[in-house]
Design a protein around this motif. Structure first.
Motif, short mmCIF file in Angstrom:
data_model
loop_
_atom_site.label_atom_id
_atom_site.label_comp_id
_atom_site.label_asym_id
_atom_site.label_seq_id
_atom_site.Cartn_x
_atom_site.Cartn_y
_atom_site.Cartn_z
N LEU A 109 -14.08 13.84 5.53
CA LEU A 109 -13.17 13.88 6.67
C LEU A 109 -12.41 12.57 6.82
CD1 LEU A 109 -15.38 15.78 9.25
CD2 LEU A 109 -13.30 16.62 8.14
N ARG A 110 -13.08 11.45 6.61
CA ARG A 110 -12.40 10.15 6.70
C ARG A 110 -11.35 10.01 5.60
NH1 ARG A 110 -17.42 8.82 8.59
NH2 ARG A 110 -18.25 8.26 6.55
N TRP A 111 -11.67 10.47 4.40
CA TRP A 111 -10.70 10.45 3.31
C TRP A 111 -9.50 11.34 3.65
CZ3 TRP A 111 -8.71 14.19 0.06
CH2 TRP A 111 -8.00 13.71 -1.04
N THR A 112 -9.78 12.52 4.20
CA THR A 112 -8.71 13.44 4.59
C THR A 112 -7.83 12.82 5.67
OG1 THR A 112 -10.16 15.31 4.10
CG2 THR A 112 -8.24 15.77 5.47
N GLU A 113 -8.44 12.09 6.59
CA GLU A 113 -7.67 11.43 7.64
C GLU A 113 -6.71 10.40 7.04
OE1 GLU A 113 -8.40 8.55 11.45
OE2 GLU A 113 -10.06 9.83 10.81
N TRP A 114 -7.14 9.68 6.01
CA TRP A 114 -6.25 8.71 5.35
C TRP A 114 -5.10 9.40 4.63
CZ3 TRP A 114 -5.47 3.80 6.18
CH2 TRP A 114 -6.45 3.10 6.89
N VAL A 115 -5.35 10.59 4.10
CA VAL A 115 -4.27 11.37 3.48
C VAL A 115 -3.24 11.75 4.55
CG1 VAL A 115 -3.71 13.56 2.33
CG2 VAL A 115 -5.68 12.21 1.58
N PHE A 116 -3.70 12.15 5.73
CA PHE A 116 -2.79 12.46 6.83
C PHE A 116 -1.99 11.21 7.21
CE2 PHE A 116 -5.79 16.01 8.02
CZ PHE A 116 -4.88 17.03 7.75
N ARG A 117 -2.66 10.07 7.30
CA ARG A 117 -1.95 8.84 7.66
C ARG A 117 -0.85 8.53 6.66
NH1 ARG A 117 -6.83 4.83 9.63
NH2 ARG A 117 -7.65 6.25 11.21
N LEU A 118 -1.15 8.68 5.38
CA LEU A 118 -0.15 8.45 4.35
C LEU A 118 1.02 9.42 4.52
CD1 LEU A 118 0.82 7.07 1.75
CD2 LEU A 118 -0.52 8.77 0.49
N ALA A 119 0.72 10.68 4.80
CA ALA A 119 1.79 11.67 5.00
C ALA A 119 2.69 11.28 6.17
CB ALA A 119 1.18 13.05 5.23
N PHE A 120 2.09 10.76 7.25
CA PHE A 120 2.89 10.37 8.41
C PHE A 120 3.73 9.13 8.12
CE2 PHE A 120 -0.57 12.65 10.88
CZ PHE A 120 0.17 13.81 11.00
N VAL A 121 3.22 8.22 7.31
CA VAL A 121 4.01 7.05 6.90
C VAL A 121 5.19 7.50 6.05
CG1 VAL A 121 3.97 4.96 5.47
CG2 VAL A 121 2.14 5.38 7.12
N VAL A 122 4.95 8.43 5.13
CA VAL A 122 6.03 8.96 4.30
C VAL A 122 7.06 9.68 5.16
CG1 VAL A 122 6.58 10.66 2.49
CG2 VAL A 122 4.64 9.08 2.21
N GLU A 123 6.61 10.43 6.16
CA GLU A 123 7.53 11.11 7.07
C GLU A 123 8.46 10.11 7.75
OE1 GLU A 123 7.81 13.00 11.49
OE2 GLU A 123 5.92 12.11 10.78
N ILE A 124 7.89 9.05 8.29
CA ILE A 124 8.72 8.05 8.97
C ILE A 124 9.67 7.38 8.00
CG2 ILE A 124 8.64 5.81 10.16
CD1 ILE A 124 6.20 6.88 11.66
#
Length: 129
Positions: free
Chosen positions: A62-77
């Motif tokens: 779950l923590r690894w998955t959360e970091w994937v989400f964070r990366l996706a949000f950085v890419v979005e911005i």
């Protein structure tokens, strides 16, 4: 795309061709918006599940998955900023973009070894009795 006449100067408010135009096309598309909403909801679910104690091996996943989400949000911005072409500062003229950037920056700057779902290390001596 029709060829531009040599006697007509390009408008200054038009994005430059290439990367900015591609990013503007992406951010203006319905699938991009839907994908971001789905990512936000899925991230919320992951954060909610992380609040349960004793997750065992699932906790690390779950923590690894959360970091994937964070990366996706950085890419979005990044895509949204690049869509503004030669005036990336215009991205920050909208309050929601400022808020989104601050939340993403705060989440990306937290300790990955954290012990709580908010992303901050909690030590026993700082907890209220």
């Amino acid at each position: 795309m029709p060829a531009q006449r040599a006697d007509v100067a390009p408008r200054r408010d038009e994005p430059p061709p290439g990367l900015a135009a591609w990013c503007a096309h992406i951010t203006g598309s319905r699938p991009f918006e839907v994908a971001i909403v789905v990512l936000i909801m899925a991230n919320g679910i992951v954060l909610g599940v992380e609040t349960y104690p004793n997750l065992g091996a699932a906790g690390a996943l779950l923590r690894w998955t959360e970091w994937v989400f964070r990366l996706a949000f950085v890419v979005e911005i990044a895509i949204r900023v690049l869509a503004h072409g030669r005036r990336p500062q215009d991205f920050f003229r909208h309050g929601w973009n400022v808020f989104d950037s601050l939340v993403t920056a705060a989440s990306a700057s937290t300790d990955p070894r954290r012990s709580d779902a908010a992303g901050f290390q909690v030590s026993a001596r700082h907890r209220n009795p």
